[in-house]
Design a protein around this motif. Structure first.
Motif, short mmCIF file in Angstrom:
data_model
loop_
_atom_site.label_atom_id
_atom_site.label_comp_id
_atom_site.label_asym_id
_atom_site.label_seq_id
_atom_site.Cartn_x
_atom_site.Cartn_y
_atom_site.Cartn_z
N ALA A 1 2.64 -3.84 -63.94
CA ALA A 1 3.44 -2.76 -63.34
C ALA A 1 4.02 -3.19 -61.99
O ALA A 1 5.20 -2.94 -61.70
CB ALA A 1 2.58 -1.51 -63.17
N LYS B 1 3.58 5.54 -65.00
CA LYS B 1 4.90 4.94 -65.28
C LYS B 1 5.69 5.05 -63.97
O LYS B 1 6.54 5.89 -63.80
CB LYS B 1 5.62 5.70 -66.39
N TRP C 1 -2.10 -3.36 -64.10
CA TRP C 1 -1.66 -3.15 -62.71
C TRP C 1 -0.69 -4.25 -62.28
O TRP C 1 0.34 -3.97 -61.66
CB TRP C 1 -2.86 -3.12 -61.76
N LEU D 1 2.13 3.48 -57.54
CA LEU D 1 1.07 2.64 -58.10
C LEU D 1 -0.13 2.61 -57.16
O LEU D 1 -1.28 2.77 -57.59
CB LEU D 1 1.57 1.21 -58.29
N VAL E 1 -2.58 3.51 -65.27
CA VAL E 1 -1.37 3.02 -64.58
C VAL E 1 -0.23 3.99 -64.83
O VAL E 1 0.15 4.20 -65.98
CB VAL E 1 -0.99 1.61 -65.08
#
Ligand code: SF4
Length: 497
Positions: A403, A278, A400, A285, A276
């Motif tokens: 995020a 940043k 995921w 993403l 993942v």
């Protein structure tokens, strides 16, 4: 022999050294008496040395290299009383034909200069790190407060290092007290005063507790090396450092914290976490998702399906995992379950522009079955049958979801089905009774979190009555989501995201 009395400053030494060097007085004929360095801890001088008459200073320039003056400025802060003799010896040689002297690191005088210079720089570095200010009420200062620190440097660096603190803390009035001299800043100028005893500085203040908790929070047990720590933070500074009082407790806790860190890193390595990015946006993403190997589902021949919808959605709908159609089309909720969901959303007037839909697990967990014997031609292909993801799949895929939701920050999150519910509230969370009203609670993802039935579960309901109940619960929950998000007939209230 010429006896020169100095006040401990470089300026004082320079005035005398210039005259002596211009008159070609040999270093061996000079006795340098530094009144500051001769001062005993109690403050009295050793005896009362008398100066010798000095030669007249000639008017011509000596032509001293600039590099020497810069280095002399640092070395003059060394506590050793040898510094003035050393500096004069070097000056004498520089102006008497050895202009490249400083370029010879093996020359004994140059080597000593370098050693003293390093000691002063190291001391300055420690002072930057270990000065701790405490707040005092002071009506004469700006904002009625002054920050005062007591510090004992190894060398006479307080005047030199005042520049650093002036630049670091320009907006607060401060004083640094040392036994050799004190520096004070009032927002306009740094002033210097004679040394002060330790009891002139406060030994604690109300900010200390905050600082200590901050220190405890950044204390890294994995990097504890006691010997190295003592070398970096010598024990002589410990009494003035508030954080050192809690060191025994923190050190005793090191084994437990190391074990905890090892557990966390094992957990992170066994998940989507390393894949993942940043990210600062959902597109980043989405672009990274196909490379995920956070669990074995990436090997099952399907593609990961990212979330879809408004990046600033007020409401997020969280499902379980993509189904057969979703996986083929690469979008969540586009199969039969998606059709049912859209119908219910329309009924409660929740509009697409306010929504983001995603799944707790991004790959399609399934098993492949051959058609039953006697199937018609159109049914001959193998079928992919949905298999519920395990707790391990949801927890491995969670980075995921974390995020996505950290970027969206929805006002309302609706968990559709048990898998989604447990990925939000933990493995022991239970599905609501379809006969009860929606019950909003807060979660780490949204201030209002609701849970209801997944549309696919409604389609698979054991009988029509049960299906109706579940559908009614879904509709009531989505209506509650709309209300909680402050959405009126699907449009955004003025000023909302
Ligand atoms: Fe990664 Fe989630 Fe797919 Fe597993 S299901 S491979 S964790 S994206």
């Amino acid at each position: 022999m010429v006896r020169v009395l100095l006040d401990g400053s470089l300026a004082g030494w320079r005035a005398h050294a210039r005259a002596l060097a211009a008159a070609c007085v040999s270093p061996t004929e000079i006795e340098w008496v530094d009144l500051l360095r001769h001062r005993e801890p109690g403050g009295e001088l050793f005896g009362a040395p008398q100066p010798s008459p000095l030669p007249e200073a000639p008017s011509q320039e000596l032509g001293v290299p600039r590099a020497f003056l810069a280095r002399a400025e640092t070395v003059a802060c060394h506590r050793s009383s040898e510094v003035w003799g050393l500096l004069y010896g070097l000056l004498h040689r520089l102006v008497n034909g050895e202009r490249a002297l400083l370029d010879d690191p093996l020359d004994p005088d140059v080597a000593t200069l370098t050693r003293l210079e390093k000691a002063v720089r190291r001391d300055a570095h420690k002072m930057h790190a270990f000065v701790r200010f405490r707040r005092l009420e002071d009506e004469g200062s700006r904002n009625g407060e002054r920050f005062v620190a007591w510090y004992e440097p190894s060398h006479l660096i307080v005047a030199r290092e005042a520049r650093f603190f002036r630049e670091r803390f320009p907006s607060m009035d401060w004083s640094i007290l040392t036994p050799d001299g004190c520096a004070h800043w009032d927002g306009k100028a740094v002033t210097l005063s004679p040394g002060a005893p330790r009891d002139r500085a406060p030994d604690h203040d109300e900010l200390e507790e905050l600082w200590c908790s901050y220190y405890a929070s950044i204390f890294n047990p994995a990097r504890v090396k006691l010997k190295a720590m003592e070398a970096e933070m010598p024990r002589k500074f410990w009494p003035t450092l508030p954080e050192t009082a809690q060191l025994p407790e923190l050190l005793a806790d090191v084994p437990r914290r190391l074990e905890e860190m090892a557990r966390t890193s094992r957990r992170m390595a066994d998940s989507a976490h390393p894949f993942v990015p940043k990210a600062h946006d959902l597109d980043t993403l989405r672009a990274a998702l196909p490379a995920c190997e956070g669990c074995e589902l990436h090997r099952n021949g399907t593609r990961a399906v990212p979330g879809h919808g408004a990046p600033d959605a007020a409401v997020v709908l969280l499902g379980e995992q993509p189904g057969d159609t979703e996986e083929r089309e690469g979008r969540p909720f586009v199969g039969p379950a998606g059709a049912l969901l859209r119908e219910v959303l329309e009924g409660v007037q929740l509009q697409e522009q306010d929504l983001y839909v995603t799944n707790a697990v991004k790959h399609f967990r399934h098993e492949v079955r051959s058609p039953a014997s006697g199937a018609g031609l159109e049914e001959r292909g193998k079928r992919r049958i949905h298999k519920r993801p395990t707790t391990q799949h949801t927890s491995r895929c969670q980075p995921w979801l974390d995020a996505e939701l950290a970027l969206i920050q929805p006002r309302v999150l609706v968990a559709l089905g048990a898998t989604a519910l447990r990925s939000v509230h933990g493995p022991t969370a239970r599905m609501p009774d379809p006969c009860t009203a929606p019950a909003p609670v807060a979660s780490r993802y949204a201030p209002v979190t609701l849970s209801t039935f997944h549309p696919a579960a409604i389609l698979r309901a054991p009988d029509a009555a049960r299906g109706e109940q579940m559908r009614a619960h879904l509709a009531a929950t989505l209506a509650e989501a709309r209300r909680s998000a402050g959405l009126v007939t699907g449009s955004r209230p003025p000023g909302s995201r």
